[in-house]
Scaffold this motif. Sequence first.
Motif, PDB file in Angstrom:
ATOM      1  N   ALA A   1      21.525   3.345  -4.148  1.00  0.00           N
ATOM      2  CA  ALA A   1      20.499   2.998  -3.166  1.00  0.00           C
ATOM      3  C   ALA A   1      19.741   4.248  -2.716  1.00  0.00           C
ATOM      4  N   GLU A   2      20.473   5.342  -2.496  1.00  0.00           N
ATOM      5  CA  GLU A   2      19.831   6.595  -2.083  1.00  0.00           C
ATOM      6  C   GLU A   2      18.913   7.117  -3.186  1.00  0.00           C
ATOM      7  N   ARG A   3      19.386   7.046  -4.423  1.00  0.00           N
ATOM      8  CA  ARG A   3      18.581   7.525  -5.563  1.00  0.00           C
ATOM      9  C   ARG A   3      17.336   6.654  -5.744  1.00  0.00           C
ATOM     10  N   ALA A   4      17.513   5.331  -5.654  1.00  0.00           N
ATOM     11  CA  ALA A   4      16.368   4.421  -5.791  1.00  0.00           C
ATOM     12  C   ALA A   4      15.349   4.665  -4.679  1.00  0.00           C
ATOM     13  N   THR A   5      15.834   4.874  -3.451  1.00  0.00           N
ATOM     14  CA  THR A   5      14.947   5.156  -2.327  1.00  0.00           C
ATOM     15  C   THR A   5      14.181   6.454  -2.561  1.00  0.00           C
ATOM     16  N   ALA A   6      14.884   7.483  -2.986  1.00  0.00           N
ATOM     17  CA  ALA A   6      14.238   8.786  -3.234  1.00  0.00           C
ATOM     18  C   ALA A   6      13.185   8.678  -4.327  1.00  0.00           C
ATOM     19  N   VAL A   7      13.491   7.958  -5.388  1.00  0.00           N
ATOM     20  CA  VAL A   7      12.538   7.819  -6.502  1.00  0.00           C
ATOM     21  C   VAL A   7      11.297   7.063  -6.039  1.00  0.00           C
ATOM     22  N   LEU A   8      11.489   5.951  -5.316  1.00  0.00           N
ATOM     23  CA  LEU A   8      10.340   5.181  -4.838  1.00  0.00           C
ATOM     24  C   LEU A   8       9.463   5.999  -3.911  1.00  0.00           C
ATOM     25  N   LEU A   9      10.066   6.664  -2.935  1.00  0.00           N
ATOM     26  CA  LEU A   9       9.281   7.400  -1.953  1.00  0.00           C
ATOM     27  C   LEU A   9       8.639   8.655  -2.537  1.00  0.00           C
ATOM     28  N   ALA A  10       9.193   9.179  -3.623  1.00  0.00           N
ATOM     29  CA  ALA A  10       8.614  10.357  -4.259  1.00  0.00           C
ATOM     30  C   ALA A  10       7.463   9.998  -5.192  1.00  0.00           C
ATOM     31  N   ASP A  11       7.391   8.749  -5.601  1.00  0.00           N
ATOM     32  CA  ASP A  11       6.333   8.325  -6.533  1.00  0.00           C
ATOM     33  C   ASP A  11       5.008   8.259  -5.787  1.00  0.00           C
ATOM     34  N   PRO A  12       4.027   9.060  -6.206  1.00  0.00           N
ATOM     35  CA  PRO A  12       2.751   9.075  -5.495  1.00  0.00           C
ATOM     36  C   PRO A  12       2.024   7.738  -5.521  1.00  0.00           C
ATOM     37  N   CYS A  13       2.356   6.872  -6.447  1.00  0.00           N
ATOM     38  CA  CYS A  13       1.680   5.576  -6.560  1.00  0.00           C
ATOM     39  C   CYS A  13       2.316   4.492  -5.690  1.00  0.00           C
ATOM     40  N   PHE A  14       3.517   4.742  -5.175  1.00  0.00           N
ATOM     41  CA  PHE A  14       4.210   3.730  -4.376  1.00  0.00           C
ATOM     42  C   PHE A  14       3.574   3.635  -2.999  1.00  0.00           C
ATOM     43  N   GLN A  15       3.325   2.411  -2.553  1.00  0.00           N
ATOM     44  CA  GLN A  15       2.720   2.170  -1.248  1.00  0.00           C
ATOM     45  C   GLN A  15       3.578   1.200  -0.441  1.00  0.00           C
ATOM     46  N   LEU A  16       4.073   1.623   0.700  1.00  0.00           N
ATOM     47  CA  LEU A  16       4.808   0.719   1.585  1.00  0.00           C
ATOM     48  C   LEU A  16       3.933  -0.455   2.016  1.00  0.00           C
ATOM     49  N   ARG A  17       2.635  -0.230   2.107  1.00  0.00           N
ATOM     50  CA  ARG A  17       1.717  -1.299   2.516  1.00  0.00           C
ATOM     51  C   ARG A  17       1.767  -2.474   1.550  1.00  0.00           C
ATOM     52  N   SER A  18       2.107  -2.236   0.288  1.00  0.00           N
ATOM     53  CA  SER A  18       2.197  -3.335  -0.680  1.00  0.00           C
ATOM     54  C   SER A  18       3.305  -4.303  -0.291  1.00  0.00           C
ATOM     55  N   ILE A  19       4.445  -3.769   0.120  1.00  0.00           N
ATOM     56  CA  ILE A  19       5.560  -4.625   0.539  1.00  0.00           C
ATOM     57  C   ILE A  19       5.201  -5.312   1.855  1.00  0.00           C
ATOM     58  N   GLN A  20       4.556  -4.595   2.757  1.00  0.00           N
ATOM     59  CA  GLN A  20       4.138  -5.197   4.017  1.00  0.00           C
ATOM     60  C   GLN A  20       3.189  -6.365   3.753  1.00  0.00           C
ATOM     61  N   TYR A  21       2.289  -6.184   2.815  1.00  0.00           N
ATOM     62  CA  TYR A  21       1.342  -7.242   2.462  1.00  0.00           C
ATOM     63  C   TYR A  21       2.073  -8.463   1.920  1.00  0.00           C
ATOM     64  N   LEU A  22       3.067  -8.237   1.039  1.00  0.00           N
ATOM     65  CA  LEU A  22       3.828  -9.354   0.473  1.00  0.00           C
ATOM     66  C   LEU A  22       4.531 -10.179   1.547  1.00  0.00           C
ATOM     67  N   LEU A  23       4.930  -9.500   2.611  1.00  0.00           N
ATOM     68  CA  LEU A  23       5.615 -10.191   3.701  1.00  0.00           C
ATOM     69  C   LEU A  23       4.648 -10.803   4.711  1.00  0.00           C
ATOM     70  N   GLY A  24       3.347 -10.619   4.479  1.00  0.00           N
ATOM     71  CA  GLY A  24       2.349 -11.211   5.361  1.00  0.00           C
ATOM     72  C   GLY A  24       2.002 -10.384   6.568  1.00  0.00           C
ATOM     73  N   HIS A  25       2.438  -9.125   6.590  1.00  0.00           N
ATOM     74  CA  HIS A  25       2.102  -8.251   7.712  1.00  0.00           C
ATOM     75  C   HIS A  25       0.651  -7.817   7.552  1.00  0.00           C
ATOM     76  N   ALA A  26      -0.163  -8.115   8.543  1.00  0.00           N
ATOM     77  CA  ALA A  26      -1.567  -7.708   8.493  1.00  0.00           C
ATOM     78  C   ALA A  26      -1.658  -6.225   8.816  1.00  0.00           C
ATOM     79  N   GLU A  27      -2.629  -5.572   8.240  1.00  0.00           N
ATOM     80  CA  GLU A  27      -2.835  -4.156   8.533  1.00  0.00           C
ATOM     81  C   GLU A  27      -3.411  -4.025   9.940  1.00  0.00           C
ATOM     82  N   PRO A  28      -3.020  -2.969  10.669  1.00  0.00           N
ATOM     83  CA  PRO A  28      -3.527  -2.791  12.038  1.00  0.00           C
ATOM     84  C   PRO A  28      -5.051  -2.791  12.104  1.00  0.00           C
ATOM     85  N   ALA A  29      -5.726  -2.155  11.149  1.00  0.00           N
ATOM     86  CA  ALA A  29      -7.188  -2.113  11.159  1.00  0.00           C
ATOM     87  C   ALA A  29      -7.763  -3.513  10.973  1.00  0.00           C
ATOM     88  N   ALA A  30      -7.142  -4.292  10.108  1.00  0.00           N
ATOM     89  CA  ALA A  30      -7.623  -5.649   9.854  1.00  0.00           C
ATOM     90  C   ALA A  30      -7.412  -6.528  11.087  1.00  0.00           C
TER      91      ALA A  30
END
Length: 149
Positions: free
Chosen positions: A10-39
């Motif tokens: 889990a630690e290794r998977a977390t480190a790899v995801l967060l180190a990847d410049p293309c990974f966006q937490l907003r993508s997961i937030q979007y999947l869960l229906g969380h609206a962006e604060p600006a929107a």
Amino acid sequence: MVLLGSPGWAERATAVLLADPCFQLRSIQYLLGHAEPAAMAAAAPATEKRHFSLSTYTEYISAEELAKVDKMLSHLSEESKQAAATTLPTSEEDLCPICYAHPISAIFRPCSHKSCKACINQHLMNNKDCFFCKATITGVDDFTKPPSS
């Protein structure tokens, strides 16, 4: 290769995801229906604008699966905050010389030139030569900056 259930996966998977410049937490937030604060701020309170959410696909996605994705988002968000708090600002010399957007994270074999993983991965889709010296790249290793003396 990291196997699920092996110690530290889990630690290794977390480190790899967060180190990847293309990974966006907003993508997961979007999947869960969380609206962006600006929107949310731009939308008028009276409007009933519907946002995408996995929770509307109950035929395909169980409540248990949604809970797991939500838990993963919470974990990644917390780890991202902690990493940001402990990371020193990146100097210009530590930035990828190709995109100047991400820190250097990959070193090429055999020539030892460096870039970010996003740039080298994109480049390797169509080309096997180093950006800089045109040597044939035989491998790409993770780059970690040596401690300054």
